[in-house]
Enzyme design. Structure first.
Site, mmCIF file in Angstrom:
data_model
loop_
_atom_site.group_PDB
_atom_site.id
_atom_site.type_symbol
_atom_site.label_atom_id
_atom_site.label_comp_id
_atom_site.label_asym_id
_atom_site.label_seq_id
_atom_site.Cartn_x
_atom_site.Cartn_y
_atom_site.Cartn_z
ATOM 1 N N HIS A 1 -3.194 -1.022 2.451
ATOM 2 C CA HIS A 1 -3.303 0.354 1.975
ATOM 3 C C HIS A 1 -3.903 1.241 3.064
ATOM 4 C CE1 HIS A 1 -4.141 3.807 -0.581
ATOM 5 N NE2 HIS A 1 -5.418 3.744 -0.221
ATOM 6 N N THR B 1 -7.796 0.547 -3.140
ATOM 7 C CA THR B 1 -6.413 0.207 -3.445
ATOM 8 C C THR B 1 -5.990 -1.074 -2.733
ATOM 9 O OG1 THR B 1 -5.956 2.569 -3.617
ATOM 10 C CG2 THR B 1 -4.062 1.091 -3.496
ATOM 11 N N SER C 1 -11.786 7.577 -13.933
ATOM 12 C CA SER C 1 -11.357 6.238 -13.542
ATOM 13 C C SER C 1 -11.160 5.450 -14.829
ATOM 14 C CB SER C 1 -12.383 5.534 -12.651
ATOM 15 O OG SER C 1 -12.497 6.175 -11.400
ATOM 16 N N TYR D 1 -11.764 16.452 1.753
ATOM 17 C CA TYR D 1 -12.436 15.199 2.137
ATOM 18 C C TYR D 1 -13.140 15.246 3.489
ATOM 19 C CZ TYR D 1 -9.049 13.439 5.610
ATOM 20 O OH TYR D 1 -8.280 13.249 6.726
ATOM 21 N N GLN E 1 -7.724 16.162 -2.515
ATOM 22 C CA GLN E 1 -8.399 15.294 -1.555
ATOM 23 C C GLN E 1 -8.141 15.725 -0.115
ATOM 24 O OE1 GLN E 1 -7.329 11.178 -2.034
ATOM 25 N NE2 GLN E 1 -8.777 10.443 -0.505
ATOM 26 N N GLU F 1 -6.628 -1.291 -8.276
ATOM 27 C CA GLU F 1 -7.859 -1.872 -7.745
ATOM 28 C C GLU F 1 -8.392 -2.976 -8.645
ATOM 29 O OE1 GLU F 1 -10.928 0.687 -6.368
ATOM 30 O OE2 GLU F 1 -9.607 2.414 -6.042
ATOM 31 N N LYS G 1 -11.536 12.714 -6.970
ATOM 32 C CA LYS G 1 -11.771 11.388 -7.525
ATOM 33 C C LYS G 1 -12.642 11.385 -8.783
ATOM 34 C CE LYS G 1 -10.120 8.598 -4.147
ATOM 35 N NZ LYS G 1 -9.292 7.400 -4.315
#
Length: 435
Positions: free
Chosen positions: A142, A368, A265, A252, A248, A209, A261
């Site tokens: 990844h 990931t 989740s 970032y 992102q 993940e 993020k």
């Protein structure tokens, strides 16, 4: 490291008929979680086939003694934090006793049967109170695939093979499988735009993940040696760390992801113990002979020999069009945990090497986990090359990124010749339109 024993015997069968041959929860698994019946209080339970063993009820029936009773009592609360804190000894004792109680021929079957509930009639909750969440970046394929989109000639940064990369996230928006995810909003700035704008993300993505549940923690200022790190891991789950790629890309630098993020989740609801995964331990697989050796604080012979995991990871997509036509979910990727560059023990040790304190119920994400080819991508960013190559579906829909109404489903399976396969249960959620 967890050892093999009679609970892993592939010939072992349960008097709970649905457990025998169950794709996720045969008697060789016995994961723990928190469930409730309609109108009832959350409590600890164990998945066995399509049933759930009610731990408070089994404890009240006098089915546990000694260390197993200690563990069952800790696992009977509304969260599993006290159970996670106990460490491997009581956890192993509970597993051994559960295996005895649920095995074919158990003389106490009549006392256990009233403690079982149909899983379909139960609601699953977060298995523990999550104090802190840290997301790593240990999937080397990844990291390479994403790096190629930005740095074709130098996809991996120089530090990647020396240090387990991670960032401290948030725990407040982690939800169990089945809870919808609302499309996030934030600032975006396409390359051709003079200034940023605010609005819903148009490049929403999933991330395949593995989640790691921390058991006994460490005191602030102390570190966990690599030789002892496995004793601080209480279990595993699936984790979808949703990502808004357009948000992102703008936010970032220089500090890393934030709004892209922290909106959600999703995790699978059952904690699969290290003992259940003992048959699927392998040598650390992803480090090549010409790679630099881990620094001494990250190097342990036992961890190098059996610190890796061989668990198949699958991600599927179910769209409104597929549902309408009665078509099955579309497989987006099939990967494996053997694509992790760093072991779980190395992640735990590096996390604490500066004295950072971990606590029971903290959650780590691997980042990931993609494989080396296009059929094993763990994110749609990789599968579509950043949206350039859309995914064609049997419903005649296309996807460059996720759309409202799409449901992402993660699955996992441990398989090895001579052992019963086990799974994690599904990790799934549907995208809702922004508020």
């Amino acid at each position: 490291m967890a050892q093999l024993d009679q609970t892993h015997d592939p010939k072992l069968e349960s008097w709970v008929a649905s457990a025998n041959g169950h794709p996720d929860f045969p008697i060789q698994n016995l994961p723990l979680g928190i469930f409730s019946l309609s109108g009832g209080e959350p409590r600890g339970g164990v998945a066995i086939g399509d049933r759930i063993l009610d731990l408070p009820a089994a404890l009240a029936a006098g089915l546990f003694t000694g260390e197993a009773a200690k563990a069952a009592e800790a696992a009977s609360r509304a969260t599993l934090n006290l159970f996670l804190a106990l460490g491997p000894g009581p956890r192993r004792a509970l597993r051994m006793r559960l295996s005895e109680l649920l095995a074919q021929g158990c003389p106490e079957q009549g006392s256990v049967e009233p403690c079982l509930h149909d899983a379909a009639a139960c609601t699953l909750h977060l298995p523990a109170r999550i104090g802190d969440y840290t997301d790593f970046y240990v999937g080397i394929h990844h990291a390479t695939n994403v790096g190629k989109q930005f740095r074709p000639d130098n996809p991996l940064l120089p530090n990647y093979k020396y240090v387990p990369i991670g960032y401290h996230g948030r725990a407040s928006s982690i939800r169990p499988s089945g809870v919808p995810v609302r499309r996030p909003k934030g600032q975006v700035k396409p390359p051709d735009a003079p200034v940023p704008s605010f609005g819903p993300s148009q490049r929403l993505d999933y991330e395949l993940e593995l989640g790691i549940w921390i058991g006994p923690g460490n005191a602030l200022g102390e570190s966990i040696p690599i030789s002892e790190a496995a004793e601080h891991v209480a279990g595993y789950c699936l984790l979808n760390d949703w990502s808004a790629r357009d948000i992102q890309a703008w936010e970032y630098q220089p500090l890393g992801p934030f709004l892209s993020k922290n909106f959600a989740s999703t995790i699978s609801a059952w904690i699969v113990t290290p003992e259940a995964l003992a048959p699927f331990r392998i040598a650390q697989p992803s480090r090549r002979e010409d790679d630099p050796a881990p620094l001494p604080y990250l190097l342990d012979e036992g961890d190098q020999r059996e610190g890796g995991l061989d668990v198949e990871l699958e991600v599927l997509l179910l769209t409104p069009g597929l549902r309408e036509k009665g078509l099955p979910p579309h497989r987006l990727g099939l990967s494996n945990t053997n694509n992790m560059y760093w072991t779980v023990a190395q992640m735990v040790t590096h996390h604490t090497c500066n004295g950072c304190n971990l606590q029971p119920g903290d959650l780590l994400g691997t980042g990931t986990i993609s494989g080396p080819d296009e059929v094993s991508c763990g994110s749609i960013l990789e599968a579509t090359l950043g949206g350039k190559n859309p995914i064609a579906l049997a419903s005649r829909e296309e996807r460059r990124f996720l759309e409202d109404g799409d449901e992402v489903i993660l699955r996992a399976r441990g398989r090895r010749e001579g052992f019963a396969p086990i799974g994690f249960g599904e990790c799934r959620a549907t995208i809702m339109a922004p508020s």
